[in-house]
Design an enzyme around this catalytic site. Sequence first.
Site, short mmCIF file in Angstrom:
data_model
loop_
_atom_site.label_atom_id
_atom_site.label_comp_id
_atom_site.label_asym_id
_atom_site.label_seq_id
_atom_site.Cartn_x
_atom_site.Cartn_y
_atom_site.Cartn_z
N ARG A 126 0.85 -1.10 -0.10
CA ARG A 126 -0.02 -0.12 0.07
C ARG A 126 0.82 1.12 0.04
O ARG A 126 0.24 2.32 0.25
CB ARG A 126 -1.00 0.02 1.19
CG ARG A 126 -2.00 -1.28 0.84
CD ARG A 126 -3.45 -0.86 1.96
NE ARG A 126 -4.04 -2.37 2.03
CZ ARG A 126 -3.95 -3.01 3.04
NH1 ARG A 126 -3.12 -2.98 4.00
NH2 ARG A 126 -4.75 -4.13 2.80
N LYS A 148 3.01 11.44 -11.60
CA LYS A 148 2.12 10.30 -12.51
C LYS A 148 3.06 9.15 -12.90
O LYS A 148 4.06 8.89 -13.32
CB LYS A 148 1.79 11.07 -13.94
CG LYS A 148 0.80 11.78 -13.71
CD LYS A 148 0.33 12.36 -14.98
CE LYS A 148 -0.69 13.39 -15.16
NZ LYS A 148 -1.43 13.46 -16.64
N GLU A 190 8.93 17.26 -25.25
CA GLU A 190 8.40 17.71 -23.87
C GLU A 190 8.81 19.03 -23.55
O GLU A 190 8.19 20.00 -23.09
CB GLU A 190 8.50 16.76 -23.00
CG GLU A 190 7.94 15.36 -23.20
CD GLU A 190 6.40 15.28 -23.24
OE1 GLU A 190 5.80 16.21 -22.78
OE2 GLU A 190 5.98 14.05 -22.96
N LYS A 232 7.11 22.41 -14.74
CA LYS A 232 6.24 21.36 -14.30
C LYS A 232 6.11 21.48 -12.94
O LYS A 232 5.12 21.00 -12.66
CB LYS A 232 7.14 20.00 -14.66
CG LYS A 232 6.79 18.79 -14.32
CD LYS A 232 5.63 18.15 -15.47
CE LYS A 232 4.95 17.13 -14.90
NZ LYS A 232 5.05 15.60 -15.75
N GLU A 242 -4.60 16.57 -11.48
CA GLU A 242 -5.25 17.12 -12.71
C GLU A 242 -6.62 17.29 -12.74
O GLU A 242 -7.35 16.74 -13.38
CB GLU A 242 -4.71 15.85 -13.92
CG GLU A 242 -5.09 16.52 -15.03
CD GLU A 242 -4.31 15.63 -16.27
OE1 GLU A 242 -3.22 15.19 -16.05
OE2 GLU A 242 -4.95 15.22 -17.31
N ARG A 246 -3.36 21.12 -14.63
CA ARG A 246 -2.30 20.26 -15.13
C ARG A 246 -2.65 19.42 -16.44
O ARG A 246 -1.80 19.11 -17.08
CB ARG A 246 -2.29 19.25 -13.93
CG ARG A 246 -1.03 18.09 -14.38
CD ARG A 246 -0.73 17.10 -13.09
NE ARG A 246 0.45 16.13 -13.60
CZ ARG A 246 1.03 15.57 -12.54
NH1 ARG A 246 0.68 15.67 -11.35
NH2 ARG A 246 1.97 14.57 -12.91
N ASN A 250 -0.74 18.14 -21.00
CA ASN A 250 -1.07 17.05 -22.27
C ASN A 250 -1.30 17.74 -23.64
O ASN A 250 -1.51 16.94 -24.43
CB ASN A 250 -2.32 16.35 -21.88
CG ASN A 250 -2.21 15.29 -20.76
OD1 ASN A 250 -1.04 14.53 -21.19
ND2 ASN A 250 -2.82 15.00 -19.90
N HIS A 253 -0.73 15.23 -26.50
CA HIS A 253 -0.67 13.91 -26.04
C HIS A 253 -1.89 12.98 -26.30
O HIS A 253 -2.08 11.92 -26.60
CB HIS A 253 -0.64 13.72 -24.51
CG HIS A 253 0.87 14.18 -24.01
ND1 HIS A 253 1.45 15.23 -24.39
CD2 HIS A 253 1.79 13.50 -23.15
CE1 HIS A 253 2.66 15.22 -23.66
NE2 HIS A 253 2.89 14.16 -23.04
N HIS A 257 -1.02 9.55 -27.94
CA HIS A 257 -1.37 8.57 -27.37
C HIS A 257 -2.01 7.78 -28.26
O HIS A 257 -1.86 6.32 -28.27
CB HIS A 257 -2.25 8.67 -26.13
CG HIS A 257 -1.43 9.30 -24.83
ND1 HIS A 257 -1.98 9.56 -23.64
CD2 HIS A 257 -0.09 9.28 -24.61
CE1 HIS A 257 -1.21 10.11 -22.88
NE2 HIS A 257 -0.11 9.97 -23.32
N HIS A 270 7.34 7.94 -27.35
CA HIS A 270 6.22 8.75 -26.71
C HIS A 270 6.84 10.21 -27.38
O HIS A 270 5.68 10.80 -27.65
CB HIS A 270 6.44 8.68 -25.34
CG HIS A 270 5.52 9.54 -24.61
ND1 HIS A 270 4.23 9.74 -24.74
CD2 HIS A 270 5.89 10.75 -23.88
CE1 HIS A 270 3.63 10.75 -24.11
NE2 HIS A 270 4.56 11.15 -23.48
#
Lengths: 368, 368
Positions: A126, A148, A190, A232, A242, A246, A250, A253, A257, A270
């Site tokens: 956990r 993330k 990026e 960032k 997000e 935030r 993206n 993205h 993606h 990526h």
Amino acid sequence: MTETRSTPTTLRVALGARSYPIHIGPGLLGDPQWLAPYLAGRQVMIVTNEVVAPRYLERLKQSLADDLTVCELVLPDGEATKTLACVERIWDALLEAGFNRRCTLIALGGGVIGDMVGFAAACYQRGVAFVQVPTTLLAQVDSSVGGKTGVNHPRGKNMIGAFWQPRAVLIDTDTLSTLPPRQLSAGLAEVIKYGLIRDADFLAWLEAEMPALRGLASDALTRAIERSCTIKAEVVAEDETEQGVRALLNLGHTFGHAIEAHQGYGTWLHGEAVGAGMLMAAELSRRLGWLGEAETARVRAIIAAAGLPLAAPANMSVDDFLAIMRLDKKNLDGRLRLILLRALGEACIHDETPAETLAGLLEVFPRR
Amino acid sequence: MTETRSTPTTLRVALGARSYPIHIGPGLLGDPQWLAPYLAGRQVMIVTNEVVAPRYLERLKQSLADDLTVCELVLPDGEATKTLACVERIWDALLEAGFNRRCTLIALGGGVIGDMVGFAAACYQRGVAFVQVPTTLLAQVDSSVGGKTGVNHPRGKNMIGAFWQPRAVLIDTDTLSTLPPRQLSAGLAEVIKYGLIRDADFLAWLEAEMPALRGLASDALTRAIERSCTIKAEVVAEDETEQGVRALLNLGHTFGHAIEAHQGYGTWLHGEAVGAGMLMAAELSRRLGWLGEAETARVRAIIAAAGLPLAAPANMSVDDFLAIMRLDKKNLDGRLRLILLRALGEACIHDETPAETLAGLLEVFPRR
């Protein structure tokens, strides 16, 4: 041998009790002072990949004190390995070694390693401590900062994961000296993103310095990393999970993606997919009347200068894009949410792109 | 038909922005008012198991508004299914249905379903909403409250998981009318636990009311659930991520987890293993001089009265226990951490049980 080396810079991600530093500079990897303060207990597992291990694993291990229990796990390389099965290998290794809740995982590698190790740390017993030691430009400027973590699912990028912050991010800029040009370009995608979404001056600086950056000039790279991480860290501090701003990170993205998932993870890097995706976002912003021709041309020019693709995959139809984009995590209640550009240096969240405008762009956007 | 039914009680788990209610009463399952306020968006997935589905799935579905997208997933039953593979089935179903970040998962079932659905919610798209609708006594008094989610690993119970709080816990006390006696006894183990660790008066009340509880007397059961949830909510509010006092809720669990893992998950019910484990903890507390003979006899008597085992499995050696207990999540830096009893109604965290005292207990503790 005497060397003149610059002093590391330290930035901070301000998240209350979960705040942490980003240390940026040359030679951090082999220097014990940078890692020791962030170890939770006496059990340490370094997770890396087959490409990074021969270059940097020994150096990292040498910076760990003798009285620690140090295990290592070397995974295969590439986006195609960013799967739950690989994360299970980390959990198996931790349990086999008898690691408890006070252990620390160290992610030594690029974004794939960082995302998987972070997710493994988030869910082992956990939640345990982890430290990011990113060795690619992309991981240094983006994925290692902000918590993330996660893995891909055959149906979509990063669909399974958690927000789980590292204890520290250690960016040894020396590691970029061995970075292959294709990986360097992917990282620059990026970096360009930060200029496009939030900092027109940084964008102009990047336009001027692109040859130096691609030539691995260390001053330019360090400045690019520092500015990227500063932006960032600001955005993450404002909106950790997000709920709002935030999402601007993206840019490109959602398109990217879709390319990654459709082509098979790892076929496009990526950053390459994000490069083409940012151009698609810019072209769509032009169609919505927000960017002019000249501004769109600047976006195209800097993406080209970074060595990134200006076209989408030849075998991707409009429907291929739409089918995958519909599953994007940002979408809510059936509406497609895109990050677009109001101006260069100013991104926005847009829920109301007319379907025909999007389809029109996807129709005519170049394929390669 | 006119019925006189008691008004539901509402308790609250106070965790700042993550606070949530526990509603306890008869007839909640079919009544729309209890579920609607906790749905995050318009996509709902009910996850349940083969035993619970025929009894309660339709009733739950009837309480959901017509304009929602409602999917259902029926998993197999039992602790042996509390695996990552089963959680992956939930993720696959969510992605197949095109569920986004504003979806809500509903866990309809016992502790296994609740733990898996909570973990699936914690990691789907980095975290979505979920509601606990526990249908076993054990889940109602313990596992549905407090946000511990996760799955078992062949090497240990609950080794992979997350802290992820539900939006609400809906306890329909009517569901206990169909609970098999063995499951009822298992739930009573956790109820007894609250008395032992924190409330001597409640323990005395349980001793008196045990026949009524085993006879499914609804007033007694409701009172037992309310008191158990009150204590659980207090402890969780004090220490959400088990840095301290929350560990006390693990009385009997270190022994119990060892039994469950050794026998194969599902052979012993979790509550049965905890029952025997609490007696082991009490006997160890006696050996350390904290409990007297009479007090230990009271522990033995109430565990027997609840229909729980007073002996460990015949085929478990001292070494079998020690090997698994060494991997317990509570242990830090190689020291075995146990929850023991300073007195009836007062538990403590103990890191310094002499190895020979523990081995001595394990040696002589009855086997069956």
